[in-house]
Design a protein around this motif. Structure first.
Motif, mmCIF file in Angstrom:
data_model
loop_
_atom_site.group_PDB
_atom_site.id
_atom_site.type_symbol
_atom_site.label_atom_id
_atom_site.label_comp_id
_atom_site.label_asym_id
_atom_site.label_seq_id
_atom_site.Cartn_x
_atom_site.Cartn_y
_atom_site.Cartn_z
ATOM 1 N N PHE A 159 -51.611 -59.779 16.938
ATOM 2 C CA PHE A 159 -52.641 -60.386 16.403
ATOM 3 C C PHE A 159 -52.529 -61.772 16.000
ATOM 4 O O PHE A 159 -51.571 -62.208 15.833
ATOM 5 C CB PHE A 159 -52.912 -59.557 15.051
ATOM 6 N N LEU A 160 -53.796 -62.590 16.194
ATOM 7 C CA LEU A 160 -53.680 -64.101 15.751
ATOM 8 C C LEU A 160 -54.637 -64.343 14.564
ATOM 9 O O LEU A 160 -55.493 -65.304 14.987
ATOM 10 C CB LEU A 160 -54.231 -64.794 17.002
ATOM 11 N N ASP A 161 -54.414 -63.870 13.445
ATOM 12 C CA ASP A 161 -55.166 -64.173 12.433
ATOM 13 C C ASP A 161 -54.960 -65.502 11.777
ATOM 14 O O ASP A 161 -56.013 -65.842 11.107
ATOM 15 C CB ASP A 161 -55.201 -62.990 11.164
ATOM 16 N N TYR A 162 -54.068 -66.149 11.973
ATOM 17 C CA TYR A 162 -53.633 -67.255 11.212
ATOM 18 C C TYR A 162 -53.314 -68.226 12.344
ATOM 19 O O TYR A 162 -52.618 -68.192 13.329
ATOM 20 C CB TYR A 162 -52.366 -67.197 10.388
ATOM 21 N N PRO A 163 -54.078 -69.456 12.231
ATOM 22 C CA PRO A 163 -54.095 -70.701 13.496
ATOM 23 C C PRO A 163 -52.819 -71.075 13.268
ATOM 24 O O PRO A 163 -52.093 -71.504 12.312
ATOM 25 C CB PRO A 163 -55.166 -71.427 12.984
ATOM 26 N N ILE A 164 -52.120 -71.288 14.556
ATOM 27 C CA ILE A 164 -51.033 -71.701 14.962
ATOM 28 C C ILE A 164 -50.935 -73.044 15.585
ATOM 29 O O ILE A 164 -51.790 -73.315 16.319
ATOM 30 C CB ILE A 164 -50.056 -70.883 15.864
ATOM 31 N N GLU A 165 -50.226 -74.059 14.901
ATOM 32 C CA GLU A 165 -50.306 -75.360 15.312
ATOM 33 C C GLU A 165 -49.069 -75.838 16.146
ATOM 34 O O GLU A 165 -48.010 -75.319 15.925
ATOM 35 C CB GLU A 165 -50.557 -76.354 14.221
ATOM 36 N N GLU A 166 -49.109 -76.647 17.149
ATOM 37 C CA GLU A 166 -48.061 -77.334 17.558
ATOM 38 C C GLU A 166 -47.396 -78.653 17.167
ATOM 39 O O GLU A 166 -48.607 -79.562 16.881
ATOM 40 C CB GLU A 166 -48.196 -77.438 19.164
ATOM 41 N N LEU A 167 -46.279 -78.955 16.849
ATOM 42 C CA LEU A 167 -45.957 -80.240 16.129
ATOM 43 C C LEU A 167 -45.806 -81.454 17.246
ATOM 44 O O LEU A 167 -46.013 -82.371 16.790
ATOM 45 C CB LEU A 167 -44.546 -80.074 15.512
ATOM 46 N N ALA A 168 -45.454 -80.990 18.632
ATOM 47 C CA ALA A 168 -45.325 -81.988 19.659
ATOM 48 C C ALA A 168 -46.740 -82.657 19.789
ATOM 49 O O ALA A 168 -47.870 -81.918 19.682
ATOM 50 C CB ALA A 168 -45.052 -81.010 20.795
ATOM 51 N N GLY A 169 -46.694 -84.018 19.747
ATOM 52 C CA GLY A 169 -47.798 -84.819 19.780
ATOM 53 C C GLY A 169 -48.307 -85.255 18.526
ATOM 54 O O GLY A 169 -49.065 -86.153 18.380
ATOM 55 N N LYS A 170 -48.091 -84.563 17.519
ATOM 56 C CA LYS A 170 -48.420 -84.817 16.188
ATOM 57 C C LYS A 170 -47.724 -86.131 15.636
ATOM 58 O O LYS A 170 -46.641 -86.361 15.980
ATOM 59 C CB LYS A 170 -48.299 -83.662 15.166
ATOM 60 N N THR A 171 -48.241 -86.761 14.616
ATOM 61 C CA THR A 171 -47.622 -87.933 14.046
ATOM 62 C C THR A 171 -47.130 -87.572 12.594
ATOM 63 O O THR A 171 -47.489 -86.793 11.735
ATOM 64 C CB THR A 171 -48.699 -89.082 13.579
ATOM 65 N N LEU A 172 -45.893 -87.915 12.218
ATOM 66 C CA LEU A 172 -44.763 -87.838 11.430
ATOM 67 C C LEU A 172 -44.693 -89.012 10.614
ATOM 68 O O LEU A 172 -44.338 -90.135 11.156
ATOM 69 C CB LEU A 172 -43.628 -87.095 11.628
ATOM 70 N N ARG A 190 -49.558 -54.426 9.015
ATOM 71 C CA ARG A 190 -50.756 -54.901 9.593
ATOM 72 C C ARG A 190 -50.375 -54.800 11.140
ATOM 73 O O ARG A 190 -51.265 -54.435 11.924
ATOM 74 C CB ARG A 190 -50.975 -56.518 9.296
ATOM 75 N N TRP A 191 -49.306 -55.115 11.726
ATOM 76 C CA TRP A 191 -49.035 -54.980 13.062
ATOM 77 C C TRP A 191 -48.870 -53.561 13.419
ATOM 78 O O TRP A 191 -49.219 -53.245 14.677
ATOM 79 C CB TRP A 191 -47.376 -55.644 13.236
ATOM 80 N N GLN A 192 -48.212 -52.804 12.517
ATOM 81 C CA GLN A 192 -48.365 -51.461 13.070
ATOM 82 C C GLN A 192 -49.706 -50.642 13.269
ATOM 83 O O GLN A 192 -49.856 -49.707 14.064
ATOM 84 C CB GLN A 192 -47.536 -50.632 11.858
ATOM 85 N N SER A 193 -50.590 -51.292 12.534
ATOM 86 C CA SER A 193 -51.988 -50.612 12.902
ATOM 87 C C SER A 193 -52.891 -51.391 13.759
ATOM 88 O O SER A 193 -54.004 -51.185 13.599
ATOM 89 C CB SER A 193 -52.839 -50.591 11.342
ATOM 90 N N ALA A 194 -52.283 -52.425 14.302
ATOM 91 C CA ALA A 194 -53.100 -53.481 15.130
ATOM 92 C C ALA A 194 -53.852 -52.724 16.563
ATOM 93 O O ALA A 194 -53.026 -51.839 17.066
ATOM 94 C CB ALA A 194 -52.230 -54.751 15.544
ATOM 95 N N ARG A 195 -54.679 -53.187 17.117
ATOM 96 C CA ARG A 195 -55.247 -52.485 18.266
ATOM 97 C C ARG A 195 -54.497 -53.121 19.424
ATOM 98 O O ARG A 195 -54.540 -52.537 20.468
ATOM 99 C CB ARG A 195 -56.724 -52.949 18.181
ATOM 100 N N HIS A 196 -54.084 -54.202 19.508
ATOM 101 C CA HIS A 196 -53.333 -54.959 20.609
ATOM 102 C C HIS A 196 -51.944 -55.269 20.337
ATOM 103 O O HIS A 196 -51.333 -55.010 19.294
ATOM 104 C CB HIS A 196 -54.342 -56.407 20.975
ATOM 105 N N PHE A 197 -51.348 -55.792 21.140
ATOM 106 C CA PHE A 197 -49.884 -56.093 21.156
ATOM 107 C C PHE A 197 -49.580 -56.899 20.006
ATOM 108 O O PHE A 197 -48.471 -57.100 19.728
ATOM 109 C CB PHE A 197 -49.285 -56.265 22.385
#
Length: 319
Positions: free
Chosen positions: A139-152, A130-137
């Motif tokens: 790709f962000l197909d899958y949403p990334i979360e940040e754990l900082a500030g989250k409740t464990l 998928r990366w090898q054929s990507a148009r840009h440097f």
């Protein structure tokens, strides 16, 4: 003469541990890599000490081994042993404790980070081209979360739960400790399970498997969790209703799960969480505890347990 029999050595050592002190603890030491439950009585024979990991020890077996005096469990959990029967037969049971704190807590953190960063989907996408054929440097197909500030939410705040809490706090997470689900009152420093489960962004399980925690995480609990929440289980498989979790992940009722334990291990008869169509699920084969240093600590603690028992001052005694 002291005779010790190890029935499951392959579950602990793979040629990378120093077992010399364990062997030297007995006048006679016999080791088997693996043992079927049907072979236990014959293999233990006239030994006064047996070393096991997950093999079941029931009243019938104990009655057939009147010479047995000590069971060394090379783990913390002893739910595979009939402790009442062991006590009735005068058999001491000792276990190992706090040997895997660093290994298990880093595995929990690994699962949390992998889920929040979508590590596996991105790595798999690269592997598939998928990366090898990507148009840009990127790709962000899958949403990334940040754990900082989250409740464990930590369910089970012993040695492991406390260690995970410290690591999570270092990431900037808000750490909460759940009260026992069946508790009449909420102790200071803890939060009621029923309400905390609704606010948690990540729930990590570190409680023992008991009648009160069997199927603790079921469809009713999952339905009350945030749709963006993750659940991590490195405790025992039976704490989570596996079919309910599989259904919740498929329908998006929760966002992801990291599982290191199943209700049957190995899962020879299949398991709902091994289906290939469950999204954002990571399953590892009960390896959270298995670093080389952690396993060597088990051996060292077992030697300590045996020597203390021989001296008439048993330590880490369960019965």
């Amino acid at each position: 003469m002291r005779h010790g029999v190890m029935l499951e050595q392959d579950t602990l050592a793979s040629g990378d541990l120093d077992l010399s002190a364990l062997v030297a603890s007995f006048d006679q030491y016999t080791a088997f890599g693996a043992t079927d439950p049907s072979e236990m009585a014959e293999r233990i024979g006239n030994a006064d000490c047996v070393i096991i990991n997950k093999l079941p020890v029931n009243a019938e077996l104990l009655a057939a081994l009147p010479q047995l005096k000590l069971i060394c469990v090379v783990a913390t959990g002893v739910n595979n042993i009939d402790l009442t029967a062991a006590k009735a037969h005068g058999v001491d049971v000792v276990n190992c404790r706090a040997y895997g704190t660093a290994a298990v807590s880093q595995h929990v953190l690994c699962l949390m980070l992998a889920l929040s960063t979508q590590l596996l989907p991105y790595a798999n996408a690269v592997a598939s081209g998928r990366w090898q054929s990507a148009r840009h440097f990127c790709f962000l197909d899958y949403p990334i979360e940040e754990l900082a500030g989250k409740t464990l939410l930590i369910v089970g705040h012993g040695e492991l739960g406390s260690a995970v809490g410290r690591l999570a706090a270092a990431l900037g997470m808000q750490v909460e400790i759940a009260e026992r689900p069946d508790a009449k009152e909420t102790r200071s420093g803890r939060v009621a399970f029923a309400t905390a489960i609704e606010k948690a962004d990540v729930v990590t399980l570190h409680c023992p498997l008991t009648p009160s925690t069997q199927n603790l995480i079921n469809k009713e609990v999952l339905a009350r969790m945030k749709r963006s929440a993750f659940i991590i289980n490195t405790a025992r498989g039976g704490i989570v209703n596996e079919q309910d979790l599989a259904d919740a992940l498929r329908t998006g009722e929760i966002a992801g799960a990291g599982i290191d334990v199943l209700s049957e291990e190995p899962p020879r008869n299949g398991n709902p969480l091994l289906a290939s169509d469950i999204p954002n699920l990571i399953v590892t084969p009960h390896t959270a505890w298995g670093s080389q240093p952690a396993r060597q600590r088990i051996v060292d603690q077992t030697v300590e347990n045996i020597q203390a028992w021989k001296a008439g001052e048993p330590i880490r005694q369960v019965t």
